[in-house]
Write a protein that holds these residues in place. Structure first.
Motif, PDB file in Angstrom:
ATOM      1  N   LEU A 322       0.797  -1.233   0.000  1.00  0.00           N
ATOM      2  CA  LEU A 322       0.000   0.000   0.000  1.00  0.00           C
ATOM      3  C   LEU A 322       0.826   1.278   0.000  1.00  0.00           C
ATOM      4  O   LEU A 322       0.581   2.186  -0.810  1.00  0.00           O
ATOM      5  CB  LEU A 322      -0.946  -0.005   1.223  1.00  0.00           C
ATOM      6  CG  LEU A 322      -2.013  -1.112   1.250  1.00  0.00           C
ATOM      7  CD1 LEU A 322      -2.789  -1.076   2.557  1.00  0.00           C
ATOM      8  CD2 LEU A 322      -2.961  -0.971   0.062  1.00  0.00           C
ATOM      9  N   VAL A 323       1.799   1.374   0.919  1.00  0.00           N
ATOM     10  CA  VAL A 323       2.505   2.658   1.105  1.00  0.00           C
ATOM     11  C   VAL A 323       3.276   3.062  -0.151  1.00  0.00           C
ATOM     12  O   VAL A 323       3.039   4.156  -0.708  1.00  0.00           O
ATOM     13  CB  VAL A 323       3.416   2.600   2.353  1.00  0.00           C
ATOM     14  CG1 VAL A 323       4.230   3.887   2.470  1.00  0.00           C
ATOM     15  CG2 VAL A 323       2.576   2.389   3.610  1.00  0.00           C
ATOM     16  N   PRO A 324       4.204   2.207  -0.664  1.00  0.00           N
ATOM     17  CA  PRO A 324       4.916   2.617  -1.885  1.00  0.00           C
ATOM     18  C   PRO A 324       3.963   2.761  -3.079  1.00  0.00           C
ATOM     19  O   PRO A 324       4.199   3.574  -3.977  1.00  0.00           O
ATOM     20  CB  PRO A 324       5.921   1.492  -2.117  1.00  0.00           C
ATOM     21  CG  PRO A 324       6.033   0.778  -0.818  1.00  0.00           C
ATOM     22  CD  PRO A 324       4.695   0.901  -0.188  1.00  0.00           C
ATOM     23  N   GLY A 325       2.872   1.945  -3.069  1.00  0.00           N
ATOM     24  CA  GLY A 325       1.894   2.049  -4.158  1.00  0.00           C
ATOM     25  C   GLY A 325       1.248   3.417  -4.196  1.00  0.00           C
ATOM     26  O   GLY A 325       1.072   4.003  -5.276  1.00  0.00           O
ATOM     27  N   PHE A 326       0.856   3.950  -3.029  1.00  0.00           N
ATOM     28  CA  PHE A 326       0.287   5.310  -2.950  1.00  0.00           C
ATOM     29  C   PHE A 326       1.300   6.356  -3.391  1.00  0.00           C
ATOM     30  O   PHE A 326       0.975   7.319  -4.089  1.00  0.00           O
ATOM     31  CB  PHE A 326      -0.154   5.624  -1.505  1.00  0.00           C
ATOM     32  CG  PHE A 326      -1.569   5.207  -1.217  1.00  0.00           C
ATOM     33  CD1 PHE A 326      -2.644   5.764  -1.919  1.00  0.00           C
ATOM     34  CD2 PHE A 326      -1.834   4.263  -0.228  1.00  0.00           C
ATOM     35  CE1 PHE A 326      -3.942   5.374  -1.647  1.00  0.00           C
ATOM     36  CE2 PHE A 326      -3.137   3.860   0.043  1.00  0.00           C
ATOM     37  CZ  PHE A 326      -4.201   4.421  -0.675  1.00  0.00           C
TER      38      PHE A 326
END
Length: 689
Positions: A322-326
């Motif tokens: 989630l975090v790097p994807g955002f």
């Protein structure tokens, strides 16, 4: 009603825990105990084998009655191996097609899908059921990862991961079966049927039907089926299976024999003294299986750690996705990385790292004639700093023997012993028996008399021969040589043999030192155990003389059993962890108080089996350095396994930073770690005396 069953296909600790939980939830079940190491299930309640197999259907666990021999299926015929082979064929075909037509071609997808279905349908079914009840084990993590790979179009990667996982499962099952082989070999030692004479009639019957008092007939080359005593016959019996002794023991009328040992030469008739469930081999199997079920301290810590480890991995995987994807917007890359984290984070290698080493080590020890009663004792033995020994029967043989013969005048050594034995043959004193045993024979004697506190005399060859104390000889006006005084000061019982006017010689008798005792102390010192202590009730002069000859570093003499207990507590304060080696009966308080109680001569000795943490079945001190060496190697391998299991996973997880972690690298890290720890643990099979 309590019943015990043998299990097949039980190779994963998390699967074992789930199976136990499923059985516990069955109706009419009061209690359940699953022994993963021995692959054994004990159930208190009314339940059928069909119901138990249904509870283990998720992992194809087979259930057999305890007495029934579990059929061993060759590795190449196992269901897992066959399914893995078909999965590989479809995977290879899919890779070939994908290179020609592309990974998204219907034929490529069909072949990769078929490979995943055949190699992983058991995993998917179990994983989906676990997911529906929020049970996050290894198969749940793998199922999420494979479904995710399919969603983002990574069919080839998903198929490779499923195949490698299937390989890992098959090899893990094979390795655990190999580790349990020592128990199976023990169970197969005693024959299931035997030839019995009862009420004057001969009949071959199952050992379960044999009663105490029956006469067991054992032909040359046959295994002895029951514990008993020899009624008629004489033979050499190979007891290696029970005691680890390589040299056969000669058995004659009145001697004890054990079930599972091999009758080498003559025919024997044996009076059965124990029922089949109470034989020494049955007790050994039971105690070894219970020992494998007992968790070592390291294993308890790992199990506790795994409870928090798996949810943490799931949380990390979601964060990676989630975090790097955002931040980057590259959802496909980072969801893929998150799926790889789930795969690499499977705790299988970590969870199996300790039990497989404990199972292998305890099984190896049992084959060598050393009974270790649990992983905690195995670990503790590897950490001891000092060893305390009982003297009589441990460092010494436990019975008096002639040690020195000093002849005076023209009489020979053999003649002196024969004259002394001719007098002592009428005496019941232990020292008299030692002299009689040493002599080649006796002469006819008459007019035997004993004088309390002095000795005995009799007429031998028309001459009065006296055998007694040095003081008595001096009272007769005879001169005692100085060497006899030195023998007395060294703690030996010294006897003078004399006629009316002449000192014929001196015979010294003592509880003889075991020939191996000095070398055992040297081996312990070479291993870094520099503190060796003798605890004995003997006179200090005797104890110090024997200690000097053996080489122990400290002597505590004149001790009662309660004094030995106090001595052990003092040694623990002084040196830390202390092992006590004794006979398991009069040393019971000291054995119980020590960090590790080691009993000599466990074979046939219930007290030794019950009292001590470790029993040396053959009454053989040579097994002590082997036991410590095995324990230390087990500790080292457990530490190595934990480092392997965590190290490979950490290295794989670091590949997330540059975005290099792939599903197949993840499964290689997980599978590699699992196989490394299992193969590393199997090195313990090679530890020999």
């Amino acid at each position: 009603m309590v019943k015990t069953y043998r299990l097949e296909n039980l190779s994963c600790t998390s699967c074992a825990a789930k199976f136990e939980k499923n059985v516990r939830e069955l109706p009419e079940i009061r209690n359940v105990n699953l022994n993963f190491g021995a692959s054994k299930l004990t159930v208190d309640g009314n339940v059928s084998i069909e119901a138990l197999e249904k509870a283990g259907a998720f992992d194809h666990i087979r259930v057999y009655p305890e007495k029934e021999k579990v059929k061993q299926v060759p590795f190449y015929q196992r269901r897992q191996t066959i399914e893995t082979a078909f999965s590989l064929l479809l995977l290879i075909a899919g890779i070939i097609v994908s290179f020609q037509a592309g990974e998204t071609h219907p034929w490529s997808i069909a072949l990769f899908g078929g490979s995943m279905a055949i190699g992983g349908y058991h995993m998917f079914w179990t994983g989906l059921k676990n997911l529906s009840t929020f049970q996050f084990d290894m198969k749940t993590l793998m199922t999420i990862a494979i479904i995710g790979a399919v969603i983002i179009g990574e069919w080839r990667e998903g198929a490779v991961v499923v195949f490698l996982f299937a390989v890992s499962e098959a090899l893990e099952s094979f390795s655990m079966n190999k580790a349990r082989q020592s128990i199976r070999s023990l169970m197969d030692l005693a024959p299931a049927r035997a030839l019995i004479q009862r009420d004057g009639e001969l009949a071959e019957m199952d050992t379960e039907d044999i009663r105490i008092g029956d006469i067991l007939l054992v032909k040359p080359g046959q295994k002895i089926a029951m514990d008993g005593t020899v009624l008629r016959g004489q033979s050499a019996v190979n007891q290696a299976a029970i005691t680890g002794e390589s040299i056969p023991a000669v058995k004659t009328v009145g001697d004890e024999v054990f079930a599972g040992t091999m009758n080498d030469e003559g025919a024997l008739e044996v009076t059965v003294t124990k029922r089949v469930e109470d034989t020494t081999i049955a007790k050994i199997i039971h105690l070894v299986e219970e020992a494998q079920a007992e968790k070592a301290p390291t294993q308890k810590f790992i199990d506790q750690f795994a409870k928090y480890y798996t949810p943490a991995i799931i949380a990390i995987a979601f964060l990676v996705a989630l975090v790097p994807g955002f931040i980057t917007g590259n959802w496909e890359l980072w969801v893929y990385q998150g799926l790889a984290v789930l795969v690499v984070g499977c705790p299988c290698a970590l969870v199996v790292s300790t039990p497989v080493a404990i199972v292998t080590a305890i099984g190896n020890a049992a084959r060598q004639g050393v009974l270790i009663k649990g992983g905690v004792h195995l670990e503790e033995t590897g950490r001891i700093n000092a060893v305390a020994f009982d003297k009589t029967g441990t460092l010494t043989k436990g019975y008096p023997e002639v040690t020195d013969v000093l002849v005076q005048g023209t009489v020979s050594k053999e003649e002196l012993l024969k004259l002394a034995a001719s007098v002592e043959a009428m005496s019941q004193h232990p020292l008299a028996r030692a002299i009689t045993k040493e002599a080649a024979g006796v002469y006819a004697s008459e007019n035997f008399n004993s004088i309390t506190g002095k000795g005995a005399y009799a007429d031998v060859n028309e001459e009065t021969i006296s055998v007694g104390s040095l003081t008595w000889a001096e009272e007769k006006g005879l001169h005692i040589p100085e060497k006899a005084r030195k023998l007395q000061k060294s703690g030996k019982s010294v006897t003078a043999v004399f006629s009316e006017t002449t000192l014929l010689g001196i015979i010294a008798v003592a509880d003889a030192i075991r020939t191996e005792s000095p070398s055992i102390i040297q081996k312990l010192k070479a291993m870094g155990i520099n503190q060796t202590i003798m605890l004995t009730g003997d006179h200090p002069a005797t104890a110090k003389a024997i200690a000097a000859e053996i080489g122990v570093t400290d002597v505590r003499a004149g001790l009662m059993p309660e004094d030995k207990l106090s001595a052990i507590k003092g040694l623990q304060q002084q040196y830390g962890r202390v092992a006590m080696v004794g006979d398991g009966i009069n040393d019971a308080p000291a054995l119980a108080a020590s960090n590790i109680g080691i009993a000599m001569g466990g074979a046939g000795t219930d007290a030794a089996l019950e009292t001590a943490d470790i029993a040396l079945m053959a009454d053989d001190l040579e097994k002590l350095p082997y036991t410590i060496r095995l324990s230390r190697k087990t500790l080292r391998i457990i530490k190595e396994n934990i480092v392997f299991a965590l190290g490979l996973k950490i290295l794989a997880l670091l590949l997330i930073i540059p975005g290099w972690l792939t599903l197949w690298i993840a499964i290689f890290a997980d599978m590699g770690a699992t196989l490394l720890v299992v193969l590393n643990a199997l090195r313990l099979v090679k530890v020999q005396k």
